[in-house]
Write a protein that holds these residues in place. Structure first.
Motif, PDB file in Angstrom:
ATOM      1  N   VAL A  94       1.106  -1.117  -0.169  1.00 50.56           N
ATOM      2  CA  VAL A  94      -0.031   0.074  -0.125  1.00 50.56           C
ATOM      3  C   VAL A  94       0.962   1.249   0.116  1.00 50.56           C
ATOM      4  CG1 VAL A  94      -1.593   1.362   1.131  1.00 50.56           C
ATOM      5  CG2 VAL A  94      -2.044  -1.040   0.954  1.00 50.56           C
ATOM      6  N   ASN A  97       2.942   1.711  -3.152  1.00 47.06           N
ATOM      7  CA  ASN A  97       2.005   2.272  -4.211  1.00 47.06           C
ATOM      8  C   ASN A  97       1.867   3.833  -4.192  1.00 47.06           C
ATOM      9  OD1 ASN A  97       1.062   0.503  -6.476  1.00 47.06           O
ATOM     10  ND2 ASN A  97       0.395  -0.617  -4.922  1.00 47.06           N
ATOM     11  N   TRP A 211      -9.430   7.216  -8.753  1.00 43.39           N
ATOM     12  CA  TRP A 211      -9.330   5.696  -7.934  1.00 43.39           C
ATOM     13  C   TRP A 211      -9.667   4.736  -8.785  1.00 43.39           C
ATOM     14  CZ3 TRP A 211      -7.038   5.365  -3.654  1.00 43.39           C
ATOM     15  CH2 TRP A 211      -6.983   6.540  -2.815  1.00 43.39           C
ATOM     16  N   ARG A 212     -10.476   4.863  -9.925  1.00 45.07           N
ATOM     17  CA  ARG A 212     -11.004   3.864 -10.676  1.00 45.07           C
ATOM     18  C   ARG A 212      -9.788   3.513 -11.638  1.00 45.07           C
ATOM     19  NH1 ARG A 212     -15.887   1.771 -12.263  1.00 45.07           N
ATOM     20  NH2 ARG A 212     -17.143   3.561 -11.351  1.00 45.07           N
ATOM     21  N   GLN A 214      -6.653   4.215 -11.171  1.00 44.92           N
ATOM     22  CA  GLN A 214      -5.706   3.148 -10.171  1.00 44.92           C
ATOM     23  C   GLN A 214      -6.155   1.779  -9.986  1.00 44.92           C
ATOM     24  OE1 GLN A 214      -2.669   4.078  -9.789  1.00 44.92           O
ATOM     25  NE2 GLN A 214      -2.771   6.077 -10.691  1.00 44.92           N
ATOM     26  N   LEU A 215      -7.330   1.751  -9.502  1.00 46.58           N
ATOM     27  CA  LEU A 215      -7.454   0.018  -8.995  1.00 46.58           C
ATOM     28  C   LEU A 215      -8.048  -0.604  -9.988  1.00 46.58           C
ATOM     29  CD1 LEU A 215      -9.602   1.239  -5.715  1.00 46.58           C
ATOM     30  CD2 LEU A 215      -7.278   0.440  -5.700  1.00 46.58           C
ATOM     31  N   GLN A 216      -8.732  -0.168 -11.054  1.00 48.14           N
ATOM     32  CA  GLN A 216      -9.135  -1.053 -12.215  1.00 48.14           C
ATOM     33  C   GLN A 216      -8.365  -1.055 -13.230  1.00 48.14           C
ATOM     34  OE1 GLN A 216     -13.177  -0.316 -12.878  1.00 48.14           O
ATOM     35  NE2 GLN A 216     -13.707  -0.711 -10.862  1.00 48.14           N
ATOM     36  N   ILE A 219      -3.123  -0.795 -11.446  1.00 45.78           N
ATOM     37  CA  ILE A 219      -2.629  -1.799 -10.497  1.00 45.78           C
ATOM     38  C   ILE A 219      -2.890  -3.015 -11.145  1.00 45.78           C
ATOM     39  CG2 ILE A 219      -2.951  -2.602  -8.034  1.00 45.78           C
ATOM     40  CD1 ILE A 219      -2.812   0.213  -7.148  1.00 45.78           C
ATOM     41  N   PRO A 220      -3.925  -3.506 -11.636  1.00 46.72           N
ATOM     42  CA  PRO A 220      -4.250  -4.638 -12.284  1.00 46.72           C
ATOM     43  C   PRO A 220      -3.033  -5.024 -13.112  1.00 46.72           C
ATOM     44  CG  PRO A 220      -6.272  -3.868 -12.118  1.00 46.72           C
ATOM     45  CD  PRO A 220      -5.454  -2.769 -11.847  1.00 46.72           C
ATOM     46  N   ARG A 223       0.176  -6.239 -11.955  1.00 51.26           N
ATOM     47  CA  ARG A 223       0.317  -7.494 -11.245  1.00 51.26           C
ATOM     48  C   ARG A 223       1.534  -8.297 -11.259  1.00 51.26           C
ATOM     49  NH1 ARG A 223      -4.505 -11.435 -12.224  1.00 51.26           N
ATOM     50  NH2 ARG A 223      -2.719 -12.685 -12.927  1.00 51.26           N
TER      51      ARG A 223
END
Lengths: 304, 345
Positions: A94, A97, A211-212, A214-216, A219-220, A223
């Motif tokens: 966390v 990132n 946020w979307r 980054q998170l969707q 960051i994926p 992986r």
């Protein structure tokens, strides 16, 4: 890769079949002498009653393992090993990132900040741990001093960072995270810069907010590189005993022992080589699993 | 109402340097296909990115649907963009790629499937929905990118050189498909390219840019037949317009209007033409050489002919340009000038 390998193969074949083996032997020798030998010795000791300073040694079967499993310190050590390893990885991923996101943009002084963040990784771990030992010291702690100066605690009733089991565990965990953060940040920063700029831009045009995106999306996409950082972090933390040894030496009352530090405390400091060996063998299955995943990851990186 | 409008739009990347885009004023018409055409570094992509909201203008205004959008983020502008690289999300299936804008704009979940399938069928990729982008060919990727753009029915489409990553054969068919697609959905489209063939073939109007400055906006016929300056005259057409300095004027004529005198019926200006090279291109011939005699002696020019079999290398022939095909430019400003009667000999 494949071309290079073929070339090496053909070179070796042209000169001598022994050349390959000769070139390879230092690595094999190194692993046999410094890893294989001690490992076999540890297995051997674990089934014996070997002690430092004793000339006699007997085969005792599973006796060492039985007594270890019954010892409360061992159970605490296993629990701590997992707490430190898993929690520190969560904190590190966390945090790394967040750091990687903020260091990605160009701003004045970015170079210096990047350098400062990398410092904990470059400095010897023992040195860093000693620094933290002072920061968390029962008398000289700067944190305590600040809290007292801010009137949040009265002098002499401030928390003993390394003297109370829960706080000590939290402190060790914190130092582990501090230590691994720069390494993961650098890896994640590299992974982040490898993503074409078009992709987050496309996400922005498609209507995704920060946020979307980054998170969707980001960051994926990272992986594979995040798993590299996590695997390395797991192994570094799981096998490390320096931080515990310097900060708390396993105390108070063995509440911060981990498998490596307990093995060291019992086997070397407590002269019970057999018990130390048996404890360290418990690390093996876990490390084998981690090694398997690392190899798989390395293989996948080679293929693609 | 103009869909996209810019007023004195300027972008300067580094202070003190020449702007990448300088005082651009443009106005798209409802449903039109507008092409930004220019060489690389002409600022066409920067201009598009400012409309998209990916780049902040240094000065000037951008309006979409009559509303100033300078301070709006890309998501608030109701635009869709197809990137040169397509920028598909590599870890998501085609279905999820197309559904992403719906998710991002909080479209009701029940509608996703229907809308994705509508967009996919519009582009003929209904069978690919479960694939990952890396399992698709270049043409298929481009269609997925288009489907992702169309799925939420934007007010404006922005396309940044969407054909440049395709091979030559595919490019022609993809171009035709894009034209049909535009006719069917009728969404106002801004298309960036450096390829004059694409611009001429697809654009309702073409905006020619050079060094961040708009040189001309007009229909393909306008910019080709009536270039506003010498840059437009030479950028469009292959081979480009022949230009010759003539006193304080520059005279230009297209290679296809420079023909053997026997084939010219209208009032024409005659030239002596020494043939130096002949190229056979199948449907046409490109003949290059120099003018002989008169004030333009030694000037290198091209001619484009449907047949050049009877021409000999090194020989000199009588050629002519119809009077009304001569274009005049001011020599100092290089802008278009009024036709003048000049003596050629």
């Amino acid at each position: 890769m494949a071309i290079a390998r073929n070339k090496i193969k053909s070179l070796g074949a042209a000169q001598s079949p022994l050349l390959g083996a000769a070139m390879f032997s230092p690595a094999v020798l190194y692993i046999l002498l410094l890893v294989g030998g001690p490992f076999l010795l540890a297995i051997f000791y674990a089934f014996s009653d070997a002690r430092i300073g004793s000339t006699e040694m007997h085969f005792v079967g599973l006796e060492n393992f039985r007594s270890i499993l019954q010892s409360p310190s061992f159970r605490v050590a296993i629990r701590n090993s997992f707490i430190f390893t898993i929690c520190s990885q969560i904190i590190v991923i966390v945090g790394a990132n967040i750091l990687a996101i903020s260091l990605e943009k160009t701003f004045r002084g970015r170079g210096i900040i990047r350098f400062l963040i990398l410092l904990p990784w470059v400095a010897p771990i023992a040195l860093g741990a000693i620094g933290w030992k002072w920061i968390l010291d029962s008398i000289y702690s700067v944190i305590t001093w600040v809290l007292v100066a801010a009137h949040m605690y009265k002098p002499f009733s401030a928390p003993m960072w390394l003297g109370e089991p829960r706080l000590a565990i939290a402190s060790v965990l914190l130092v582990h995270s501090w230590r691994l953060m720069p390494f993961s940040t650098v890896i994640l920063l590299a992974g982040r810069t490898a993503i074409p700029k078009d992709i987050p831009e496309a996400a922005a045009v498609d209507g995704a907010g920060f946020w979307r995106t980054q998170l969707q999306i980001v960051i994926p996409m990272m992986r594979p590189i995040i798993s590299v950082a996590v695997l390395f972090g797991l192994i570094f933390t799981f096998t490390d005993m320096t931080v515990v040894y310097i900060l708390t030496a396993g105390g108070p009352f063995d509440s911060t022992q981990t498998l490596p530090s307990l093995a060291f405390a019992l086997g070397i400091q407590g002269s019970d080589l057999a018990a130390g060996a048996a404890i360290s063998l418990f690390l093996v299955p876990l490390l084998v699993i981690l090694a398997y995943f690392m190899l798989r990851l390395a293989h996948r990186a080679e293929v693609t | 109402m103009a869909v996209v409008e810019t007023r004195d739009l300027t972008k300067v990347f580094k202070e003190g340097q020449v702007g990448a885009v300088n005082n651009v004023n443009l106005e798209t018409r409802e449903g039109e296909f507008l092409v930004f055409l220019g060489p690389s570094g002409s600022g066409k992509t920067t201009l598009l990115r400012m409309v998209a909201g990916l780049e902040t203008p240094t000065s000037g205004e951008i309006l979409i649907g009559g509303q100033v959008v300078n301070d709006l983020s890309p998501r608030e502008r109701r635009i869709a963009m197809v990137f040169q690289s397509y920028a598909l999300y590599p870890h998501l299936s085609v279905y999820k790629n197309i559904a992403f804008p719906l998710k991002a704009q909080n479209v009701k979940k029940e509608l996703h499937k229907e809308k994705v399938e509508w967009a996919a069928s519009l582009l003929g990729i209904g069978a690919l929905l479960d694939r990952k982008p890396r399992e698709l060919s270049g043409g298929e990727r481009q269609r997925v990118a288009l489907a992702r753009a169309i799925v939420r029915e934007p007010a404006v489409f922005l396309l940044d050189e969407p054909l440049s990553n395709l091979d030559a054969k595919l490019r022609a068919s993809a171009r035709e498909e894009l034209e049909r697609f535009h006719r069917r959905v009728g969404t106002t489209t801004i298309y960036v390219t450096h390829d004059q063939v694409e611009a001429m073939a697809m654009g309702d109007r073409v905006m020619v840019l050079n060094k961040g400055v708009v040189r001309q906006i007009g229909t393909p016929t306008d910019v080709y037949d009536n270039p506003a300056d010498t840059f437009v005259a030479t950028f469009l057409g292959s081979p480009p317009m022949n230009l010759a300095e003539f006193g304080d004027l520059i005279v230009g004529f297209r290679p296809e209007h420079f023909r053997p005198v026997s084939t010219v019926i209208d009032a024409a200006v005659p030239f002596r033409f020494k043939v130096e090279n002949i190229e056979y291109l199948g449907s046409e011939w490109i003949v290059s050489g120099t003018l002989a005699g008169g004030k333009l002696e030694g000037k290198k020019v091209f001619s484009r002919l449907s047949s050049a079999q009877n021409l000999q290398l090194g020989a000199t022939y009588d050629f002519a340009v119809p009077q009304f095909h001569l274009k005049f430019f001011d020599r100092s400003s290089e802008k278009r000038a009024e036709p003048k009667a000049v003596s050629w000999q």
